[in-house]
Scaffold this active site. Structure first.
Site, PDB file in Angstrom:
ATOM      1  N   LEU A 233      70.122  56.280 -18.042  1.00  0.00           N
ATOM      2  CA  LEU A 233      69.908  57.523 -17.321  1.00  0.00           C
ATOM      3  C   LEU A 233      71.123  57.793 -16.446  1.00  0.00           C
ATOM      4  CD1 LEU A 233      66.213  57.161 -16.034  1.00  0.00           C
ATOM      5  CD2 LEU A 233      67.012  58.448 -18.030  1.00  0.00           C
ATOM      6  N   ASP A 234      71.443  59.060 -16.229  1.00  0.00           N
ATOM      7  CA  ASP A 234      72.509  59.399 -15.301  1.00  0.00           C
ATOM      8  C   ASP A 234      72.188  58.836 -13.921  1.00  0.00           C
ATOM      9  OD1 ASP A 234      73.753  60.827 -17.291  1.00  0.00           O
ATOM     10  OD2 ASP A 234      73.002  62.774 -16.620  1.00  0.00           O
ATOM     11  N   ARG A 235      73.212  58.580 -13.148  1.00  0.00           N
ATOM     12  CA  ARG A 235      73.015  58.063 -11.791  1.00  0.00           C
ATOM     13  C   ARG A 235      72.101  58.977 -10.970  1.00  0.00           C
ATOM     14  NH1 ARG A 235      75.644  59.295  -7.105  1.00  0.00           N
ATOM     15  NH2 ARG A 235      77.241  60.471  -8.231  1.00  0.00           N
TER      16      ARG A 235
END
Length: 596
Positions: free
Chosen positions: A153-155
């Site tokens: 997942l993106d940060r």
């Protein structure tokens, strides 16, 4: 305390809602990548990495903090195949949310765990993050020896992740993600009223392309990879003119949901990249941007409130008025013979697989300028380094010899001092901490990183950075070239024994005072003897604090609500089963937030 108002102080505690770890020394090691070979060292370093200014990167090379094959290398060194680059840095990881990571399920028999990741925490080490990551926290707080990130997942994105704890489970689950048999469902809050079509579904099938690595920017482009997402309106909130939308990505491209929602004219409401009109204009990227190639580029511009003080390109190594004054005093600045890509703006598009349009170049330029404006303190920290004279590699940070070629590990440099290695990894060797997921007796579904967080309790190893007392006459200080006069093949060690013939550096207080006098003499309204400029993030009466070990100005804590976006991985369906989290708080009806 200097006349500038700056002071050396211990690391301030984390603000409300934030988790912070103490700074620590870290040896970054990497080997020459294919795209680096044949290019000058300074050009590669300054183009590939944007965490610091051009001044600092040249300064680090001239001072021997960054070495090639264990030797001090000049900035114009031509990188060869097999070159080993080592850089010892005092790592200041950005704060992350204090919201704990939750383990929703631990299946020991089938060897995987299911977690709920808060927004702001990256999945694995990258950029400025090393210990404030999902993988590191699972290992340090919960005691897992190894977890496999088969999906990411993106940060800024929160939500569900399935993490195998064995190679066999990882191979099986990876195959499912690659072949697209995993059904993924997300929820997002987006601008304006999302279409409520009779069929219930809005489908977007635009191809996506990454056009800038440093900014992580993706756009809709015909040369991109195929991507498909199905959206469905859950609810429209009239009070905020936003919609909660259910998202089903059928492919797994980088930033797929964020870019597809922007393309449809409904960007995620608090997305700092794809939802900011200052970057995208009134159109806000709806329908995509122009993709006709253009050669237009422009040199970087200083933040508006620092323009008078910088007098030109903030990336340039050519002396400005301020740099000239410091050069006259210290005689350490040498103008380059030619401009580098980052000085001219030519680095924009260097990593793009296709020629960029003028609109794409404009978007990337605005993104970089906004980052620089928000972090313009990084410009001024180089003034401190410059005023102190030649920056020497820390005396006590000797590195172990690299392993044989067949055992090389990416970025796996280690110190000779095991205490430093322990601090770097977040292990409290004095207390003999051995993390365990069973020590509390709580069921796995209740485990979170609130149970034990040794990262917050580890103090950085004390390093004496006081090289010597300052000379009484600052003007008499001279700087000796860090490059050896002999042409011996003998490697120059990263850590050198003190040499009584070496020039004595200024003390920290004197360096800050010296820089302050120069800045205070400028016409910049934000500069003065009472406040070291930090840019728009600074409070009116805020005084600048500096790190004890590396003199880095300490940036004010971010607002926790700015550390995540309204995008959450809600449910995954795999051969292992269907797993889901609770709906995020920001998806509730009537939810409001600070939109300033």
């Amino acid at each position: 305390m200097s006349s500038l108002g700056g002071q050396i102080s211990p690391m301030p505690p984390a603000g409300p809602g934030l988790k912070k770890i103490p700074p620590y020394w870290y040896p970054y090691t990497t080997y020459a990548k294919e795209r680096w070979i044949g290019r000058e060292l300074l050009e590669v370093v300054s183009t590939e990495f944007r965490d610091r200014s051009m001044e600092y990167y040249r300064y680090a090379l001239e001072s021997g903090v960054t070495t090639i094959n264990g030797q001090v290398a000049s900035p114009n060194h031509i990188i060869q195949n097999g070159d080993r680059m080592e850089n010892v840095v005092h790592r200041h990881e950005p704060p992350v949310t204090a919201t704990p990571i939750k383990i929703l399920l631990e299946d020991k028999e089938r060897e995987f765990i299911v977690v709920d990741k808060p927004g702001s925490i990256p999945v694995h080490a990258s950029g400025r993050y090393h210990r404030n990551t999902l993988v590191a926290i699972l290992m340090s707080d919960f005691g897992y020896e190894k977890v496999y990130t088969v999906n990411r997942l993106d940060r800024l994105t929160s939500g569900l992740m399935i993490l195998p704890t064995s190679p066999d489970c990882a191979r099986k689950l990876t195959k499912e993600f690659v072949t697209g048999t995993v059904r993924k469902e997300y929820v997002a809050r987006v601008n304006r009223k999302f279409p409520d079509v009779p069929s219930g579904d809005v489908v977007c099938e635009q191809p996506l392309l990454t056009v800038d690595r440093q900014m992580g920017l993706n756009i809709v482009h015909e040369e991109g990879r195929s991507a498909k997402t199905i959206f469905h309106l859950v609810r429209y909130d009239e009070n905020t003119d936003t919609s909660v939308v259910h998202c089903k990505p059928l492919t797994g491209r980088s930033h797929q949901l964020r870019v597809h929602l922007q393309y449809l004219g409904h960007p995620i409401s608090n997305d700092p990249v794809y939802g900011d009109p200052r970057i995208w204009g009134e159109k806000m990227g709806k329908g995509g941007i122009d993709t006709v190639p253009s050669d237009e580029r422009a040199a970087p511009a200083p933040p508006p409130h620092l323009a008078d003080c910088m007098k030109g390109n903030p990336e340039s190594l050519a002396p400005t008025s301020l740099q000239k004054e410091i050069k006259e005093l210290k005689d350490v600045l040498v103008a380059p013979a030619k401009l580098l890509p980052r000085e001219t703006g030519e680095d924009i598009g260097m990593g793009s697989p296709v020629p960029l349009s003028s609109e794409a170049v404009g978007v990337i330029t605005k993104l970089r300028n906004m980052k620089d404006e928000a972090e313009d303190w990084s410009r001024w920290r180089d003034v401190i380094f410059r005023a102190k004279g030649t920056l020497r590699a820390p005396r006590d940070l000797a590195l172990k010899k690299p392993p044989p070629g067949n055992k090389k590990k990416k970025n796996k440099g280690e110190f000779v001092d095991e205490q430093l290695n322990a601090a770097m990894k977040g292990i409290d060797v004095h207390n003999g901490f051995v993390p365990s997921t069973t020590s509390t007796g709580a069921p796995s579904s209740e485990l979170s990183s609130e149970i034990s967080t040794p990262l917050e309790g580890v103090e950085p190893t004390s390093i004496d950075t006081r090289l010597s007392s300052a000379p009484s006459d600052n003007d008499s200080v001279s700087v000796v070239s860090p490059f050896p006069k002999s042409k011996s093949k003998e490697p120059i060690p990263l850590v050198r024994a003190p040499d009584p013939t070496e020039p004595i550096q200024l003390t920290v207080a004197e360096a800050i005072s010296l820089a302050g006098e120069r800045i205070a003499a400028s016409s910049n309204a934000n500069a003065g003897p009472d406040q070291f400029p930090q840019g728009p993030a600074a409070e009116p009466n805020e005084k600048q604090l500096y790190c004890l070990d590396c003199y880095l100005p300490l940036h004010p804590d971010p607002v926790p609500e700015k550390l995540y976006i309204f995008l959450h991985a809600l449910r995954y369906t795999t051969s292992l089963g269907t797993f889901e989290t609770e709906m995020p708080a920001w998806s509730a009806e009537g939810f409001t937030w600070d939109r300033s």
